[in-house]
Design an enzyme around this catalytic site. Structure first.
Site, PDB file in Angstrom:
ATOM      1  N   ASP A  17       1.317  -1.192   0.261  1.00 26.81           N
ATOM      2  CA  ASP A  17       0.063  -0.344   0.200  1.00 26.81           C
ATOM      3  C   ASP A  17       0.846   1.326  -0.173  1.00 26.81           C
ATOM      4  O   ASP A  17       1.670   2.154   1.039  1.00 26.81           O
ATOM      5  CB  ASP A  17      -1.082  -0.267   1.678  1.00 26.81           C
ATOM      6  CG  ASP A  17      -1.944   1.331   0.835  1.00 26.81           C
ATOM      7  OD1 ASP A  17      -3.053   1.480   0.366  1.00 26.81           O
ATOM      8  OD2 ASP A  17      -1.665   1.856   2.595  1.00 26.81           O
ATOM      9  N   TYR A  22       4.183  10.096   0.415  1.00 30.09           N
ATOM     10  CA  TYR A  22       4.594   8.794   1.465  1.00 30.09           C
ATOM     11  C   TYR A  22       6.018   9.473   1.499  1.00 30.09           C
ATOM     12  O   TYR A  22       6.596   8.864   0.327  1.00 30.09           O
ATOM     13  CB  TYR A  22       4.083   7.126   1.805  1.00 30.09           C
ATOM     14  CG  TYR A  22       2.796   6.727   2.393  1.00 30.09           C
ATOM     15  CD1 TYR A  22       2.112   7.966   2.846  1.00 30.09           C
ATOM     16  CD2 TYR A  22       2.758   5.688   2.025  1.00 30.09           C
ATOM     17  CE1 TYR A  22       0.665   7.130   3.142  1.00 30.09           C
ATOM     18  CE2 TYR A  22       1.119   5.478   2.821  1.00 30.09           C
ATOM     19  CZ  TYR A  22       0.466   6.023   2.771  1.00 30.09           C
ATOM     20  OH  TYR A  22      -0.843   5.537   3.532  1.00 30.09           O
ATOM     21  N   HIS A  89      -7.473   8.572  -1.268  1.00 36.91           N
ATOM     22  CA  HIS A  89      -6.865   9.159   0.076  1.00 36.91           C
ATOM     23  C   HIS A  89      -8.020   9.835   0.579  1.00 36.91           C
ATOM     24  O   HIS A  89      -8.430   9.251   2.282  1.00 36.91           O
ATOM     25  CB  HIS A  89      -5.519  10.288  -0.489  1.00 36.91           C
ATOM     26  CG  HIS A  89      -4.436   9.600   1.107  1.00 36.91           C
ATOM     27  ND1 HIS A  89      -3.090   9.605   0.667  1.00 36.91           N
ATOM     28  CD2 HIS A  89      -4.448   8.420   2.043  1.00 36.91           C
ATOM     29  CE1 HIS A  89      -2.404   9.135   2.261  1.00 36.91           C
ATOM     30  NE2 HIS A  89      -3.136   8.788   3.269  1.00 36.91           N
ATOM     31  N   ARG A 238      10.117  -8.702  12.197  1.00 34.64           N
ATOM     32  CA  ARG A 238       8.552  -7.492  12.912  1.00 34.64           C
ATOM     33  C   ARG A 238       7.205  -8.317  11.696  1.00 34.64           C
ATOM     34  O   ARG A 238       6.109  -8.392  11.946  1.00 34.64           O
ATOM     35  CB  ARG A 238       8.338  -6.357  13.426  1.00 34.64           C
ATOM     36  CG  ARG A 238       8.440  -5.775  14.190  1.00 34.64           C
ATOM     37  CD  ARG A 238       8.771  -4.451  15.434  1.00 34.64           C
ATOM     38  NE  ARG A 238       9.523  -4.007  16.001  1.00 34.64           N
ATOM     39  CZ  ARG A 238       9.477  -3.233  16.313  1.00 34.64           C
ATOM     40  NH1 ARG A 238       9.106  -2.007  16.106  1.00 34.64           N
ATOM     41  NH2 ARG A 238       9.721  -3.121  18.169  1.00 34.64           N
TER      42      ARG A 238
HETATM   43  N1  LIG Z   1      -4.928   5.527   4.340  1.00 36.81           N
HETATM   44  C1  LIG Z   1      -4.458   6.886   5.385  1.00 36.81           C
HETATM   45  O1  LIG Z   1      -4.919   7.451   5.532  1.00 36.81           O
HETATM   46  C2  LIG Z   1      -3.738   5.831   5.742  1.00 36.81           C
HETATM   47  C3  LIG Z   1      -3.150   6.629   7.537  1.00 36.81           C
HETATM   48  C4  LIG Z   1      -1.780   6.520   7.889  1.00 36.81           C
HETATM   49  C5  LIG Z   1      -1.609   5.256   7.531  1.00 36.81           C
HETATM   50  N2  LIG Z   1      -1.960   4.320   6.296  1.00 36.81           N
HETATM   51  C6  LIG Z   1      -1.190   2.805   5.689  1.00 36.81           C
HETATM   52  O2  LIG Z   1      -0.640   1.780   7.033  1.00 36.81           O
HETATM   53  C7  LIG Z   1      -0.085   1.377   6.874  1.00 36.81           C
HETATM   54  C8  LIG Z   1       0.202   0.828   8.348  1.00 36.81           C
HETATM   55  O3  LIG Z   1       0.080   2.106   9.246  1.00 36.81           O
HETATM   56  P1  LIG Z   1       1.308   2.359  10.375  1.00 36.81           P
HETATM   57  O4  LIG Z   1       2.327   2.252  10.153  1.00 36.81           O
HETATM   58  O5  LIG Z   1       0.381   3.321  11.565  1.00 36.81           O
HETATM   59  O6  LIG Z   1       1.328   1.377  10.594  1.00 36.81           O
HETATM   60  P2  LIG Z   1       1.227   0.162  12.463  1.00 36.81           P
HETATM   61  O7  LIG Z   1       2.097  -1.134  11.946  1.00 36.81           O
HETATM   62  O8  LIG Z   1      -0.084   0.789  13.293  1.00 36.81           O
HETATM   63  O9  LIG Z   1       2.583   1.203  12.669  1.00 36.81           O
HETATM   64  C9  LIG Z   1       3.646   1.154  12.496  1.00 36.81           C
HETATM   65  C10 LIG Z   1       4.434   1.626  13.137  1.00 36.81           C
HETATM   66  O10 LIG Z   1       4.288   0.275  14.871  1.00 36.81           O
HETATM   67  C11 LIG Z   1       6.113  -0.248  15.091  1.00 36.81           C
HETATM   68  N3  LIG Z   1       6.094  -1.206  15.557  1.00 36.81           N
HETATM   69  C12 LIG Z   1       5.173  -2.178  14.706  1.00 36.81           C
HETATM   70  N4  LIG Z   1       5.204  -3.709  15.383  1.00 36.81           N
HETATM   71  C13 LIG Z   1       5.669  -3.396  16.489  1.00 36.81           C
HETATM   72  C14 LIG Z   1       6.149  -4.179  17.460  1.00 36.81           C
HETATM   73  N5  LIG Z   1       6.369  -5.464  17.390  1.00 36.81           N
HETATM   74  N6  LIG Z   1       6.651  -3.389  19.022  1.00 36.81           N
HETATM   75  C15 LIG Z   1       6.985  -1.762  18.530  1.00 36.81           C
HETATM   76  N7  LIG Z   1       6.584  -0.790  17.593  1.00 36.81           N
HETATM   77  C16 LIG Z   1       6.491  -1.910  16.801  1.00 36.81           C
HETATM   78  C17 LIG Z   1       6.475  -0.092  13.604  1.00 36.81           C
HETATM   79  O11 LIG Z   1       8.028   0.164  13.710  1.00 36.81           O
HETATM   80  P3  LIG Z   1       8.777  -0.176  13.134  1.00 36.81           P
HETATM   81  O12 LIG Z   1       8.912   0.198  11.905  1.00 36.81           O
HETATM   82  O13 LIG Z   1      10.432   0.246  14.159  1.00 36.81           O
HETATM   83  O14 LIG Z   1       9.008  -1.932  13.684  1.00 36.81           O
HETATM   84  C18 LIG Z   1       5.721   1.520  13.580  1.00 36.81           C
HETATM   85  O15 LIG Z   1       6.356   2.672  13.915  1.00 36.81           O
HETATM   86  C19 LIG Z   1       0.856   2.229   6.109  1.00 36.81           C
HETATM   87  O16 LIG Z   1       2.419   2.417   5.924  1.00 36.81           O
HETATM   88  C20 LIG Z   1       0.159   3.209   5.066  1.00 36.81           C
HETATM   89  O17 LIG Z   1       0.359   2.046   3.626  1.00 36.81           O
HETATM   90  C21 LIG Z   1      -2.897   4.478   5.870  1.00 36.81           C
END
Ligand SMILES: NC(=O)c1ccc[n+]([C@@H]2O[C@H](COP(=O)([O-])OP(=O)(O)OC[C@H]3O[C@@H](n4cnc5c(N)ncnc54)[C@H](OP(=O)(O)O)[C@@H]3O)[C@@H](O)[C@H]2O)c1
Length: 268
Positions: A17, A22, A89, A238
């Site tokens: 995605d 981004y 978006h 992870r």
């Molecule tokens: N449509 C929208 O408006 C929108 C908005 C936000 C996001 N998104 C999409 O959703 C995706 C995921 O969003 P997100 O990055 O917020 O998702 P998430 O998976 O909820 O959070 C990711 C964050 O959590 C950390 N993390 C993951 N596993 C962990 C663990 N076991 N322990 C501690 N920290 C952990 C990661 O750090 P590390 O990298 O260090 O593991 C990263 O900083 C984005 O990449 C994007 O594609 C869409």
């Protein structure tokens, strides 16, 4: 980037995605496109999703001219012939659904995009856009996690099931908050409610002999709407942990227990 993509593919993850914003001005799409160009076999079976419609400083633009230009830019950066899933978006309140629909229909007719989805639309906004489209909108991407339950309550997930759309859950680990220790959670602005949810997830993780993140993702996978969590980690280990969600089994009582811990109150 190539190693991260390989780790995801190895874990059975096929959907990637993106969004044009981004990484700042297309940098994430560009890095992914370059990695793919260096290993084109990785494209086989991969579903590449991206989004348009957020323009820093504007803030939203889903005019026909913008959608057409944004799709061309994403195709160039991703170095692919067609975008598998093109998502709006965020809703642009100044773009009539018919204008958005016509722009997306044109891209489909040109073979530049295959399928269409939306993100952060209310059920009414989705309905309005779908009524203007002669093709189905197949995905809806809201924020959704064991911590953020709103789409289960505001009709969005029900709408997905009614229209047979696939929900894509963004921030399925609450942007990392579900990775905190219970003590860190208690000290955070979300306080004791987040800590209680983490403790509940940890009990289930111990029982299932699985990482906590896998239990949090399994909570989404257990729902009958066929939710696909979009994980955001940048670490291969992870990504592998996340894939363990497929073997976690949550009973009905486990699932509602997570809801009660998340909302900090028993269900009626
Ligand atoms: N449509 C929208 O408006 C929108 C908005 C936000 C996001 N998104 C999409 O959703 C995706 C995921 O969003 P997100 O990055 O917020 O998702 P998430 O998976 O909820 O959070 C990711 C964050 O959590 C950390 N993390 C993951 N596993 C962990 C663990 N076991 N322990 C501690 N920290 C952990 C990661 O750090 P590390 O990298 O260090 O593991 C990263 O900083 C984005 O990449 C994007 O594609 C869409």
């Amino acid at each position: 980037v190539r190693d991260l993509i390989a780790a995801a593919l190895d874990a059975g993850i096929r959907l990637f995605d993106h969004a044009d914003i981004y990484g700042g001005s297309g940098k994430a799409e560009e890095a992914f496109g370059n990695a793919l160009a260096g290993a084109p076999r990785m494209r086989d079976g991969m579903i590449i999703a991206t989004k348009c419609g957020i323009v820093p400083g504007v803030p939203y633009d889903s005019s026909a001219a913008h959608i057409a230009r944004a799709a061309e830019d994403s195709l160039r950066r991703l170095r692919i012939e067609a975008i598998d899933l093109y998502q709006i978006h965020r809703p642009d309140l100044l773009a009539h659904p018919e204008e958005v629909a016509a722009a997306l229909a044109k891209l489909r007719a040109q073979g530049k995009i295959r399928w269409v989805g939306v993100s952060n639309h209310s059920p009414f906004q989705l309905e309005a856009l779908q009524r203007s489209c002669l093709f189905p909108i197949i995905t809806h991407q809201p924020e959704l996690s064991a911590w953020h339950l709103e789409p289960f309550r505001n009709g969005l997930i029900d709408q997905c099931m009614r229209l047979r759309m696939t929900p894509l859950a963004w921030s399925p680990l609450a942007g990392g908050r579900l990775g905190l220790s219970a003590a860190e959670a208690r000290a955070s602005p979300d306080g004791s409610r987040l800590a209680a949810l983490i403790e509940r997830l940890d009990l289930l993780a111990a029982r299932e002999n699985a990482p906590r993140s896998a239990v949090a993702l399994a909570f989404l996978l257990a729902h009958p709407a066929g939710i696909i969590p979009i994980i955001g980690t940048q670490r291969p280990e992870r990504i592998r942990d996340a894939a363990e969600a497929f073997r976690v089994r949550l009973a009905r009582a486990d699932w509602y227990g997570i809801v009660e811990a998340s909302q900090g109150a028993p269900l009626p």
